[in-house]
Design an enzyme around this catalytic site. Structure first.
Site, PDB file in Angstrom:
ATOM      1  N   LYS A  76      41.666  39.918  45.398  1.00  0.00           N
ATOM      2  CA  LYS A  76      42.287  39.685  44.094  1.00  0.00           C
ATOM      3  C   LYS A  76      43.804  39.742  44.204  1.00  0.00           C
ATOM      4  CE  LYS A  76      42.049  41.382  39.285  1.00  0.00           C
ATOM      5  NZ  LYS A  76      41.428  42.397  38.391  1.00  0.00           N
ATOM      6  N   SER A 151      39.084  40.808  34.355  1.00  0.00           N
ATOM      7  CA  SER A 151      40.188  40.007  34.847  1.00  0.00           C
ATOM      8  C   SER A 151      39.962  39.472  36.266  1.00  0.00           C
ATOM      9  CB  SER A 151      41.475  40.851  34.833  1.00  0.00           C
ATOM     10  OG  SER A 151      41.358  41.969  35.712  1.00  0.00           O
ATOM     11  N   SER A 175      36.715  45.132  34.686  1.00  0.00           N
ATOM     12  CA  SER A 175      37.164  43.872  35.288  1.00  0.00           C
ATOM     13  C   SER A 175      36.495  43.518  36.610  1.00  0.00           C
ATOM     14  CB  SER A 175      38.681  43.893  35.480  1.00  0.00           C
ATOM     15  OG  SER A 175      39.334  43.781  34.242  1.00  0.00           O
TER      16      SER A 175
END
Length: 491
Positions: A76, A151, A175
């Site tokens: 990420k 997210s 997330s």
């Protein structure tokens, strides 16, 4: 498709595939899928092939190899990487190249993983749909008109698309777990402090945690084993021995295990009946494996979301104050030299106005207001008191049961654009996940079925602090008895 990290390790050990061949397959898949789903903000093709060559050379020389040798992993874009950009999917950091690796990235390299690239996300991890990214939205491989969640939407989408078997996300209020649920994956938020946050660009420091995403529990256990552990540069890191998590996956006998089901969940307004059906079916599976199902109550669960959405924006307001165009981040090119506030203040304001997106600005303003003089006691300090009550609820529940079972999300993946203009509805996506972050507890999202629209349903297990082994043991038993985690997108 590159489905299983453990299978890729085995194929290399048997001489059926090389690390370079695996990396080339992963990169080809990224090229084939990224235009349609936009899972990656940066693809590190050259670095990935070089890392794969080093793995093959070590294997040929008979040198010891790490547990992720030759396995493609996506990271990420909130985790610092010295050899590629780290942007948090924000214009504020679009040119940022960190001078160091995050601890978890260093651990991936030590485990001989092949890092394929950085994945798209909601800007600064603020969102539940990966629609607030400065690099454009990410699409769900199960239905490209729908969100992959957020997210960590890119981290989930690239696994669901078959590009990599493993990815790292971060979880501040759900997330990892919500995108895993929306994309049919297994995703684990570890205990706060079990995995180091050093090199994780902060959103809300008391809530953020890094964790693994994959199709199956054994792969999640393997990645967690690689990244967990003490980091002296992280004051919140726990100095605890990391178990060999794969050792707990040998049995599906759950006799003696007590699993609590939250009595208030079924009465939650707006929850999709198909999700409650999946939770009830999961309870029956656990019962068939010997577990006892017990109804429990968390009296303050109705305050999870409002408590979270005071604490998290307050911490975001503080953490993101450093991005002023002078010390960090995007700097405006249009300073008003005649501003009544002075050119320096003008530079700060314009840099932040240009660098941050609307959702980030919204949360900074909410947090700044709640921390302002006269309101700190009314909002922030009150939220901290409620947080302690929430933690007490979990403590009381875990004195009766070993695990808690419930939904991950109120709905399956919703259409892109459906909630982006309604912040309250977007925040309610975190209804069942933020409790674990507020209490610092480990929680896992498991594929629990497919709804009538052909979309994955997630179920959630939560455990006491540092009981990841218990979570993985029960979760693996569930996957041995079901095939939900073996379903794949058809398009």
């Amino acid at each position: 498709m590159l489905d299983s990290a453990l299978e890729l390790v085995r194929l290399q050990e048997n001489g059926d595939l090389t690390a370079v061949e695996i990396a080339e397959k992963a990169l080809a898949s990224v090229r084939d899928t990224n235009d349609s789903i936009n899972a990656f903000t940066h693809v590190a093709a050259e670095q990935a092939i070089d890392a794969a060559r080093r793995v093959d050379a070590k294997r040929a020389a008979g040198e010891p190899l790490g547990i992720l040798a030759g396995v493609p992993v996506a990271v990420k874009d909130v985790l610092c990487t010295a050899d590629m950009p780290t942007t948090c999917s924000s214009r504020m950091l679009k040119d940022f190249r960190p001078p160091y690796d995050a601890t978890v990235v260093s651990k991936l390299r030590e485990a001989d993983a092949v890092i394929i690239g950085k994945t798209n996300m909601d800007e600064f991890a603020m969102g539940a749909s990966t629609e607030t990214s400065a690099f454009g939205l990410t699409r769900n491989p199960w239905d490209t008109d729908r969100t992959p969640g957020g997210s960590s939407g890119g981290a989930a989408a690239c696994v669901a698309a078959g590009s990599v078997p493993l990815s790292l996300g971060s979880d501040t209020g759900g997330s990892i777990r919500q995108p895993a649920a929306f994309c049919g994956l297994t995703g684990l938020k570890p205990t706060y402090g079990r995995v180091s946050r050093f090199g994780l660009i902060a959103f809300a420091s008391s809530l953020d945690q890094v964790g693994p995403m994959a199709w199956s529990v054994p792969d999640v256990a393997l990645l967690l084993e690689a990244i967990a552990g003490f980091e002296p540069r992280d004051s919140t890191s726990l100095n605890q021995i990391v178990p060999k998590y794969s050792d707990v996956l040998q049995s599906s006998d759950l006799r003696g295990l007590r699993i609590g089901v939250l009595s208030e969940t079924a009465e939650t307004a707006g929850i999709d009946p198909a999700i409650m059906d999946a939770v009830n079916e999961a309870a029956k599976v656990f019962q068939s494996q010997g577990a006892e199902i017990v109804e429990v109550n968390l009296p303050h669960s109705k305050y999870w979301v409002p408590t979270y959405y005071v604490i998290a924006p307050c911490e975001a307001s503080s953490n993101l104050s450093r991005y002023d165009g002078a010390h960090y981040g995007h700097r405006t090119e249009s300073i008003d030299m005649h501003s009544p506030q002075g050119p320096l203040t003008s530079a700060y304001c314009r840099s932040r106005e240009e660098g941050f997106g609307s959702e980030v600005k919204r949360r900074i303003m909410v947090g700044t207001y709640a921390l302002s003089e006269g309101y700190t006691d009314k909002y922030y300090n009150q939220a901290l008191k409620v947080r302690r009550l929430i933690k007490g609820d979990f403590d009381a529940a875990f004195s009766q049961v070993d695990l808690l079972l419930g939904p991950v999300t109120p709905s399956t993946a919703f259409p892109l654009g459906d909630k982006i203009d309604d912040p309250l509805q977007m925040y309610l996506c975190d209804l069942f996940t933020v409790g674990a972050n507020l209490a610092g507890l480990p929680a896992i999202s498991l594929p629990g079925g497919i709804d009538s629209a052909g979309l994955p349903i997630g179920i959630q297990l939560q455990a006491p602090a540092l009981e990841e082994s218990r979570l993985l043991f029960a979760s693996n038993a569930f996957q041995l008895a079901t095939d939900h985690h073996q379903k794949r997108p058809s398009n």
